[in-house]
Each structure stands twice: as structure tokens, then as C-alpha cells.
Motif scaffolding. Structure first.
Motif, PDB file in Angstrom:
ATOM      1  N   LYS A  30       0.683  -1.274   0.069  1.00 40.06           N
ATOM      2  CA  LYS A  30       0.045  -0.039  -0.005  1.00 40.06           C
ATOM      3  C   LYS A  30       0.872   1.280   0.154  1.00 40.06           C
ATOM      4  O   LYS A  30       0.405   2.265  -0.671  1.00 40.06           O
ATOM      5  CB  LYS A  30      -0.859  -0.015   1.171  1.00 40.06           C
ATOM      6  CG  LYS A  30      -1.828  -1.270   1.306  1.00 40.06           C
ATOM      7  CD  LYS A  30      -3.077  -0.816  -0.160  1.00 40.06           C
ATOM      8  CE  LYS A  30      -3.864   0.299   0.541  1.00 40.06           C
ATOM      9  NZ  LYS A  30      -5.067   0.566  -0.496  1.00 40.06           N
ATOM     10  N   MET A  31       1.978   1.154   0.770  1.00 41.30           N
ATOM     11  CA  MET A  31       2.850   2.494   0.849  1.00 41.30           C
ATOM     12  C   MET A  31       3.404   2.510  -0.622  1.00 41.30           C
ATOM     13  O   MET A  31       3.829   3.705  -0.966  1.00 41.30           O
ATOM     14  CB  MET A  31       4.069   1.946   1.830  1.00 41.30           C
ATOM     15  CG  MET A  31       4.748   3.212   2.195  1.00 41.30           C
ATOM     16  SD  MET A  31       5.986   2.915   3.426  1.00 41.30           S
ATOM     17  CE  MET A  31       4.938   2.415   4.966  1.00 41.30           C
ATOM     18  N   ILE A  32       3.754   1.547  -1.147  1.00 39.25           N
ATOM     19  CA  ILE A  32       4.602   1.453  -2.563  1.00 39.25           C
ATOM     20  C   ILE A  32       3.721   2.196  -3.419  1.00 39.25           C
ATOM     21  O   ILE A  32       3.905   3.133  -4.431  1.00 39.25           O
ATOM     22  CB  ILE A  32       5.122   0.504  -2.887  1.00 39.25           C
ATOM     23  CG1 ILE A  32       6.318  -0.197  -2.016  1.00 39.25           C
ATOM     24  CG2 ILE A  32       5.420   0.209  -4.475  1.00 39.25           C
ATOM     25  CD1 ILE A  32       6.732  -1.416  -2.347  1.00 39.25           C
ATOM     26  N   GLN A  33       2.225   1.900  -3.393  1.00 44.67           N
ATOM     27  CA  GLN A  33       1.223   2.085  -4.444  1.00 44.67           C
ATOM     28  C   GLN A  33       1.130   3.736  -4.201  1.00 44.67           C
ATOM     29  O   GLN A  33       0.728   4.541  -5.114  1.00 44.67           O
ATOM     30  CB  GLN A  33       0.050   1.458  -4.085  1.00 44.67           C
ATOM     31  CG  GLN A  33      -0.225   0.125  -4.685  1.00 44.67           C
ATOM     32  CD  GLN A  33      -1.266  -0.965  -4.530  1.00 44.67           C
ATOM     33  OE1 GLN A  33      -2.146  -0.246  -3.799  1.00 44.67           O
ATOM     34  NE2 GLN A  33      -1.538  -1.997  -4.942  1.00 44.67           N
ATOM     35  N   ALA A  34       1.050   4.082  -2.822  1.00 44.71           N
ATOM     36  CA  ALA A  34       0.786   5.553  -2.569  1.00 44.71           C
ATOM     37  C   ALA A  34       2.091   6.516  -3.167  1.00 44.71           C
ATOM     38  O   ALA A  34       1.727   7.500  -3.811  1.00 44.71           O
ATOM     39  CB  ALA A  34       0.946   5.665  -0.887  1.00 44.71           C
ATOM     40  N   GLN A  35       3.268   5.767  -3.048  1.00 49.86           N
ATOM     41  CA  GLN A  35       4.144   6.418  -3.647  1.00 49.86           C
ATOM     42  C   GLN A  35       4.303   6.447  -5.151  1.00 49.86           C
ATOM     43  O   GLN A  35       4.637   7.614  -5.690  1.00 49.86           O
ATOM     44  CB  GLN A  35       5.463   5.797  -2.897  1.00 49.86           C
ATOM     45  CG  GLN A  35       6.101   5.950  -1.527  1.00 49.86           C
ATOM     46  CD  GLN A  35       7.228   5.283  -1.196  1.00 49.86           C
ATOM     47  OE1 GLN A  35       7.843   4.497  -2.031  1.00 49.86           O
ATOM     48  NE2 GLN A  35       7.907   5.602   0.035  1.00 49.86           N
ATOM     49  N   ILE A  36       3.700   5.497  -5.505  1.00 48.83           N
ATOM     50  CA  ILE A  36       3.655   5.425  -7.204  1.00 48.83           C
ATOM     51  C   ILE A  36       2.783   6.484  -7.458  1.00 48.83           C
ATOM     52  O   ILE A  36       3.034   7.236  -8.703  1.00 48.83           O
ATOM     53  CB  ILE A  36       3.262   4.083  -7.689  1.00 48.83           C
ATOM     54  CG1 ILE A  36       4.442   3.055  -7.159  1.00 48.83           C
ATOM     55  CG2 ILE A  36       3.008   4.175  -9.093  1.00 48.83           C
ATOM     56  CD1 ILE A  36       4.231   1.610  -7.667  1.00 48.83           C
ATOM     57  N   ALA A  37       1.712   6.590  -6.901  1.00 46.38           N
ATOM     58  CA  ALA A  37       0.384   7.534  -7.188  1.00 46.38           C
ATOM     59  C   ALA A  37       1.277   9.065  -6.973  1.00 46.38           C
ATOM     60  O   ALA A  37       0.861  10.004  -7.904  1.00 46.38           O
ATOM     61  CB  ALA A  37      -0.552   7.331  -6.163  1.00 46.38           C
ATOM     62  N   GLN A  38       2.037   9.219  -5.810  1.00 42.01           N
ATOM     63  CA  GLN A  38       2.742  10.521  -5.765  1.00 42.01           C
ATOM     64  C   GLN A  38       3.748  10.912  -7.176  1.00 42.01           C
ATOM     65  O   GLN A  38       3.750  11.975  -7.739  1.00 42.01           O
ATOM     66  CB  GLN A  38       3.310  10.498  -4.504  1.00 42.01           C
ATOM     67  CG  GLN A  38       2.423  10.773  -3.447  1.00 42.01           C
ATOM     68  CD  GLN A  38       3.492  10.721  -2.163  1.00 42.01           C
ATOM     69  OE1 GLN A  38       4.552  10.527  -2.142  1.00 42.01           O
ATOM     70  NE2 GLN A  38       2.684  10.961  -0.985  1.00 42.01           N
ATOM     71  N   ALA A  42       3.484  13.623  -9.795  1.00 42.30           N
ATOM     72  CA  ALA A  42       4.646  14.407 -10.099  1.00 42.30           C
ATOM     73  C   ALA A  42       4.993  14.395 -11.588  1.00 42.30           C
ATOM     74  O   ALA A  42       5.424  15.615 -12.120  1.00 42.30           O
ATOM     75  CB  ALA A  42       5.956  14.196  -9.090  1.00 42.30           C
ATOM     76  N   LEU A  43       5.041  13.302 -12.304  1.00 40.28           N
ATOM     77  CA  LEU A  43       5.159  13.266 -13.496  1.00 40.28           C
ATOM     78  C   LEU A  43       4.046  13.933 -14.494  1.00 40.28           C
ATOM     79  O   LEU A  43       4.831  14.593 -15.389  1.00 40.28           O
ATOM     80  CB  LEU A  43       5.468  11.802 -13.897  1.00 40.28           C
ATOM     81  CG  LEU A  43       6.589  10.731 -13.489  1.00 40.28           C
ATOM     82  CD1 LEU A  43       6.189   9.574 -14.071  1.00 40.28           C
ATOM     83  CD2 LEU A  43       7.852  11.464 -13.998  1.00 40.28           C
ATOM     84  N   ASP A  44       3.186  13.915 -13.887  1.00 39.28           N
ATOM     85  CA  ASP A  44       2.070  14.519 -14.863  1.00 39.28           C
ATOM     86  C   ASP A  44       2.449  16.140 -14.553  1.00 39.28           C
ATOM     87  O   ASP A  44       2.097  16.972 -15.775  1.00 39.28           O
ATOM     88  CB  ASP A  44       0.663  14.372 -14.248  1.00 39.28           C
ATOM     89  CG  ASP A  44       0.128  12.731 -14.455  1.00 39.28           C
ATOM     90  OD1 ASP A  44       0.791  12.381 -15.549  1.00 39.28           O
ATOM     91  OD2 ASP A  44      -0.722  12.302 -14.022  1.00 39.28           O
ATOM     92  N   LYS A  45       2.548  16.385 -13.415  1.00 41.04           N
ATOM     93  CA  LYS A  45       2.947  18.079 -13.345  1.00 41.04           C
ATOM     94  C   LYS A  45       4.024  18.258 -14.262  1.00 41.04           C
ATOM     95  O   LYS A  45       4.211  19.557 -14.905  1.00 41.04           O
ATOM     96  CB  LYS A  45       3.018  18.465 -11.845  1.00 41.04           C
ATOM     97  CG  LYS A  45       1.802  18.066 -11.281  1.00 41.04           C
ATOM     98  CD  LYS A  45       1.877  18.938  -9.654  1.00 41.04           C
ATOM     99  CE  LYS A  45       0.590  18.625  -8.762  1.00 41.04           C
ATOM    100  NZ  LYS A  45       0.893  18.948  -7.307  1.00 41.04           N
TER     101      LYS A  45
END
Length: 201
Positions: A30-38, A42-45
Motif C-alpha cells: 500500500k505504501m509503495i502504491q501511494a508513492q507510485i501515485a505521488q 509529479a510526472l504529470d505536473k
């Protein structure tokens, strides 16, 4: 009875496996998924910023280079004392004036003189800075007036801080408004001028 014992043992084993392996692995996932979402955000921005950069760069490249040069001369992004003095000397030379005893001082040297006032107001957050340039020259009043008019019409932003006029001890010379020799003698004056110009920080 043995079946009940093995069932209880299996339940205990499953609980131990859940506590010691499954739950930590799940939390880590879950933590890795949250980091991936962040990271994806960031990549989208970053992609949006890259597109904005390209758009602004395209708009900047669409400007006429001559206009950009004029804009940089109007408000430069750095201090070039030598270039400023040369420009003023060339401008003055059109009317037979020459700059004498040139002295350039930045606003930092003047801020120490006004330390009390600045301290009362607080720290400055302005995006530009200034410097003052003091020099002397000799000319007829008419030629000096033409020099000031050209200085006023020049692209570089310049403020006249102070002007002192005194009779020239060397007397009068024959000149025209164009700076050429004339049979009519006009009195010359000595001028001491202080100008302030600006540049972007």
C-alpha cells in the motif's frame, strides 16, 4: 479430537503468518502504491510544466529580436558599467561633450548612508536595483540641452538626480547647436551631473 487440534493449529499458524508476513507485506505494498501515485502525479505536473515551457519558449521566439534587444537595453538584467559609460560618452560626443571624472556607485553603497531609514521600513523585496553615475562635462547651454533631450529619448531608463551648472573658467567658444565651429561666440558652462539607472536583479 486430532482434527480439532489440527484445525486450531492451522488457525494459529494462519494468524502468525498474517501478523508476521501478510500484513507487513500488504502495508508495504500500500505504501509503495501511494508513492507510485505521488510519482505519477509529479510526472504529470512535470509534463504540464514542460508543455508550458515549450509554449512560453515558442511565444518568446516569436518576438522580434530587435524588440528584445531594445527591451534589454530599456531594463537590462545585469550591471555593465563600462557599456553604460561608453553609451553616454557616444551620446555626449554628438554635441562635442566629453565625460570627465566619472564615478559609478551602486545602491548598496548608498544603502549604508540611508541605513536608518531603510531599517525603519524593513527589508526590500523589489525585483530591481539601481546605480548612480556622476560625471562632469563642459559645453554651451544649447549643446548641453540637446544632450539632455537625447538622453531623455534614449531607451535606457535614466533619472536625473542632480545637476550643477557653473561658469566655465576657460571662457567661451564659437559653436553651433550641431557642435560645429561658428563665428558667433557662445559662453560655455561646466556641468556636474548625477544620473540613476536601473537593472533587474
Amino acid at each position: 479430537m486430532p482434527r480439532l487440534f489440527f484445525a486450531i493449529l492451522a488457525i494459529v499458524f494462519a494468524g502468525v503468518v498474517f501478523v508476521w508476513y501478510t500484513k507487513p507485506s500488504y502495508d508495504s505494498a500500500k505504501m509503495i502504491q501511494a508513492q507510485i501515485a505521488q510519482y505519477n502525479t509529479a510526472l504529470d505536473k512535470a509534463s504540464e510544466l514542460q508543455k508550458l515551457k515549450q509554449t512560453l519558449l515558442s511565444r518568446y521566439n516569436a518576438f522580434n529580436p530587435t524588440d528584445l534587444d531594445r527591451l534589454h537595453k530599456l531594463l537590462p538584467d545585469h550591471v555593465d558599467n563600462v557599456r553604460l559609460i561608453l553609451d553616454l560618452d557616444n551620446l555626449a560626443g554628438r554635441y562635442g561633450l566629453s565625460l570627465q571624472n566619472v564615478d559609478v556607485s551602486s545602491s548598496a553603497s548608498q544603502s549604508s548612508k540611508n541605513q536608518t531609514t531603510v531599517g525603519a521600513i524593513g527589508a526590500s523585496n523589489q525585483k530591481y536595483d539601481s546605480l548612480t553615475l556622476t560625471f562632469g562635462t563642459r559645453a554651451t547651454y544649447q549643446n548641453f540641452l540637446l544632450f539632455l533631450k537625447d538622453l531623455e529619448a534614449s531607451l535606457r531608463i535614466v533619472d536625473l538626480v542632480s545637476l550643477t551648472i557653473s561658469p566655465d573658467p576657460f571662457g567661451a567658444v564659437g559653436t553651433l547647436s550641431s557642435g560645429k565651429a561658428s563665428t558667433v561666440s557662445e559662453p560655455q558652462y561646466s556641468y556636474k551631473i548625477t544620473l540613476r539607472t536601473y537593472w533587474l536583479k
